[in-house]
Design an enzyme around this catalytic site. Structure first.
Site, PDB file in Angstrom:
ATOM      1  CE1 TYR A 144      15.035 -52.183  -5.887  1.00  0.00           C
ATOM      2  CE2 TYR A 144      13.685 -52.177  -3.903  1.00  0.00           C
ATOM      3  CZ  TYR A 144      13.800 -52.286  -5.274  1.00  0.00           C
ATOM      4  OH  TYR A 144      12.688 -52.503  -6.046  1.00  0.00           O
ATOM      5  CG  ASP A 239      15.075 -45.856   1.594  1.00  0.00           C
ATOM      6  OD1 ASP A 239      14.087 -46.076   2.327  1.00  0.00           O
ATOM      7  OD2 ASP A 239      15.202 -46.335   0.450  1.00  0.00           O
ATOM      8  CE  LYS A 267      10.313 -52.704   2.627  1.00  0.00           C
ATOM      9  NZ  LYS A 267       9.885 -53.705   1.690  1.00  0.00           N
TER      10      LYS A 267
HETATM   11  N1  HOZ Z   1      12.221 -53.767  -0.545  1.00  0.00           N
HETATM   12  C1  HOZ Z   1      11.720 -55.107  -0.699  1.00  0.00           C
HETATM   13  C2  HOZ Z   1      12.722 -56.106  -0.220  1.00  0.00           C
HETATM   14  N2  HOZ Z   1      14.031 -55.877  -0.632  1.00  0.00           N
HETATM   15  C3  HOZ Z   1      11.293 -55.362  -2.063  1.00  0.00           C
HETATM   16  C4  HOZ Z   1      10.355 -56.492  -2.170  1.00  0.00           C
HETATM   17  C5  HOZ Z   1      10.083 -56.718  -3.612  1.00  0.00           C
HETATM   18  O1  HOZ Z   1      10.918 -56.345  -4.439  1.00  0.00           O
HETATM   19  O2  HOZ Z   1       9.028 -57.282  -3.877  1.00  0.00           O
END
Ligand code: HOZ
Length: 430
Positions: A144, A239, A267
Site C-alpha cells: 500500500y 516506501d 508518519k
Molecule cells: N498506512 C496506514 C495503515 N495501513 C493507513 C491508515 C489509514 O488508512 O487510515
C-alpha cells in the site's frame, strides 16, 4: 464495557461524514461493531469518549513512536504554535529536519517535504517518471502506497480489507501503467522488465510490508530488486513511510544494506502531525522544480508545526531505541505465539524493530496469497475480545502492531495474559 458515547458519536458522524469516518479503516468494517471515538491519549494509552482506557498498539498507524503527548513534543508544538502556525514561506525548521533525515537515511542526499505519505509516494513516482522519461512502474500485490490513483491496484491496507484493492474511479489508462507482481518474487520482476523493455520507470516497494499484515522480504529479495532496476535503467523506490525511523533509525535500508534511488517517508518524521517526504541523490532530487522540470508544490508542505513535532520526535530516537523496542516487540509476539499454540490456533508471528505482526494462518507468510489465507473472522472476534480487555490492536488482520517508548515490559506481559483470556473466550463461543 460501556461504549454508548462512541455509539452516539458514530451515529452523529454518519449523518454528515460518509461512513462516519475520514479514513476507511477506522470504521471497523473488517471486525464489525462500532469504532471507539477517542477523546484523549497519553503515553501508551487511549481514552475513549466513555472514559474507557486502551493500551494502544495502533499508535495513529505508526507515527507515535515516542508515545502519545510526549512532553518534549508537546513543548515543541506549543513553542512553534506561539510563533504562528503557517507562513507559506521557507523556514529554518525545514532545513533542520532535512539535515537530520539526510544524516540518518543512507541513500538520501536531499529531501523534499509534503503533507502526507500519499503525496510523498505520488511525487516520488512522478519524479522517477520525469527522470527516466518512462511511464510504467512495478508495484507489489498487497503493498500500500497511499490513496493516489496509480497505487490503488492490488493495494493493501484498508483497500484490501474493504475488498476494493482495485478501486472504482481509477482510469483504465492509469491502471495500465501499474504492473503488478507478487511480493518476494524476483523472477516476476525480471519477467516484467523483459515484457516491457525500456518502459519501466521504477519499482516501488514497502521493503518490509506493513499493509497486508507485517510481511518481511525473503533473503536476497531486496538485493535482487536493486540489481534488476539498475540493470534495466529504472529507479528503485523504497516506501519507508511506515518503516522509516520505525524499524531502525535509518529505516529498512540501513538494516538491510540495500540502497534505493528514492525513499518516501511520513508518519514518525511528523511526530503525529501531517507530514510526508521523499528523498534521494542530489542528481535525481534536483530534477524537481524550481531548479528542474518535475513539478511539486503544497500550501502546507514543510509546515512549521509539523516540522517542530518531527524534530522533537527524532531527537528522542537513536540506534539504541530500536534495540529496546525490538526486544519488546519480540516479547509480544513470542508471548502471543505461545498462547496461540497452547490453544491450538494456526498462526504465524513476526517482528522487526518496533513493528509486530501476527496472522491467524500457518506461516511463514511471504506474500499476499499467504496473508489472505488468514482466518479474518477469528481475527475479528479476537480483536473485540481484546478491546473488551482494554487492548487496542488494529481493526483489521491486514495491518501491523506498533510499539512506542511508552510501552513497558509489564504492559506487554499484560497483553499476552489478556490474549490468553480473550482467545479462550472466543474459542469457547465458536
Ligand atoms: N498506512 C496506514 C495503515 N495501513 C493507513 C491508515 C489509514 O488508512 O487510515
Amino acid at each position: 464495557m460501556n461504549r454508548e458515547g462512541s455509539e452516539a458519536a458514530f451515529a452523529a458522524a454518519k449523518r454528515v461524514i460518509p461512513g462516519g469516518v475520514n479514513s476507511t479503516v477506522r470504521a471497523f468494517k473488517a471486525v464489525g461493531g462500532t469504532p471507539v471515538f477517542i477523546r484523549k491519549a497519553k503515553g501508551a494509552y487511549l481514552t475513549d469518549v466513555d472514559g474507557n482506557r486502551y493500551l494502544d498498539y495502533v499508535l495513529s498507524w505508526g507515527p507515535m513512536i515516542a508515545g502519545h503527548a510526549h512532553p518534549d513534543v508537546v513543548d515543541a508544538l506549543r513553542g512553534a504554535a506561539e510563533r504562528g502556525t503557517s507562513y507559506g514561506t521557507p523556514t529554518e525548521y525545514e532545513t533542520e529536519l532535512a539535515e537530520l533525515i539526510v544524516a540518518a537515511v543512507p541513500s538520501v542526499e536531499k529531501v523534499r517535504f509534503c503533507s502526507s505519505g500519499t503525496e510523498a509516494t505520488a511525487n516520488a513516482v512522478r519524479l522517477a517518471r520525469g527522470f527516466t522519461g518512462r511511464d510504467k512502474f512495478v508495484k507489489f500485490e498487497g503493498c500500500y502506497h497511499g490513496s493516489a490513483d496509480p497505487f490503488l491496484i492490488a493495494a493493501g491496507s484498508s483497500a484490501l480489507t474493504m475488498g476494493v484493492p482495485n478501486s472504482k474511479g481509477v482510469p483504465a489508462g492509469t491502471a495500465r501503467d501499474t504492473i503488478i507482481v507478487p511480493f518476494n518474487d524476483a523472477a516476476a520482476v525480471r519477467a516484467a522488465f523483459e515484457r516491457n523493455p525500456g518502459e519501466i520507470a521504477a519499482v516501488i516497494v514497502e521493503p518490509y510490508v506493513g499493509n497486508m499484515g507485517l510481511v518481511l522480504p525473503v533473503p536476497g529479495f531486496l538485493h535482487a530488486l536493486r540489481a534488476l532496476t539498475r540493470d534495466n535503467g529504472a529507479l528503485l523506490i523504497f516506501d519507508e513511510v511506515m518503516t522509516g525511523f520505525r524499524v531502525a533509525y535509518g529505516g529498512v535500508q540501513a538494516r538491510e544494506g540495500v540502497l534505493p534511488d528514492l525513499t518516501t517517508l511520513g508518519k514518525v518524521i511528523g511526530g503525529g502531525l501531517p507530514v510526508g517526504a521523499f528523498g534521494g541523490s542530489a542528481e535525481i532530487m534536483d530534477r524537481l522544480t524550481p531548479d528542474g522540470d518535475v513539478f511539486q508544490a503544497g500550501t502546507l508542505s514543510g509546515n512549521p508545526i509539523a516540522m517542530a513535532a518531527g524534530l522533537a520526535t527524532l531527537r528522542l530516537l537513536s540506534d539504541a531505541t530500536y534495540v529496546h523496542l525490538e526486544r519488546l516487540a519480540m516479547r509480544l509476539i513470542d508471548g502471543m505465539a505461545e498462547v496461540f499454540a497452547r490453544r491450538g490456533v494456526p498462526h504465524s508471528t513476526v517482528a522487526a524493530g518496533s513493528m509486530a505482526g501476527f496472522f491467524f494462518a500457518d506461516g511463514p507468510v511471504t506474500d499476499l496469497a499467504g496473508a489472505k489465507r488468514a482466518d479474518t473472522a477469528l481475527y475479528g472476534r479476537f480483536f473485540h475480545a481484546m478491546l473488551d480487555r482494554g487492548v487496542y490492536f488494529a481493526p483489521s488482520q491486514f495491518e501491523t502492531a506498533f510499539l512506542s517508548l511508552a510501552h513497558t515490559q509489564a504492559e506487554i506481559d499484560r497483553t499476552v495474559a489478556a490474549a490468553d483470556d480473550a482467545l479462550s473466550e472466543v474459542l469457547a463461543c465458536r
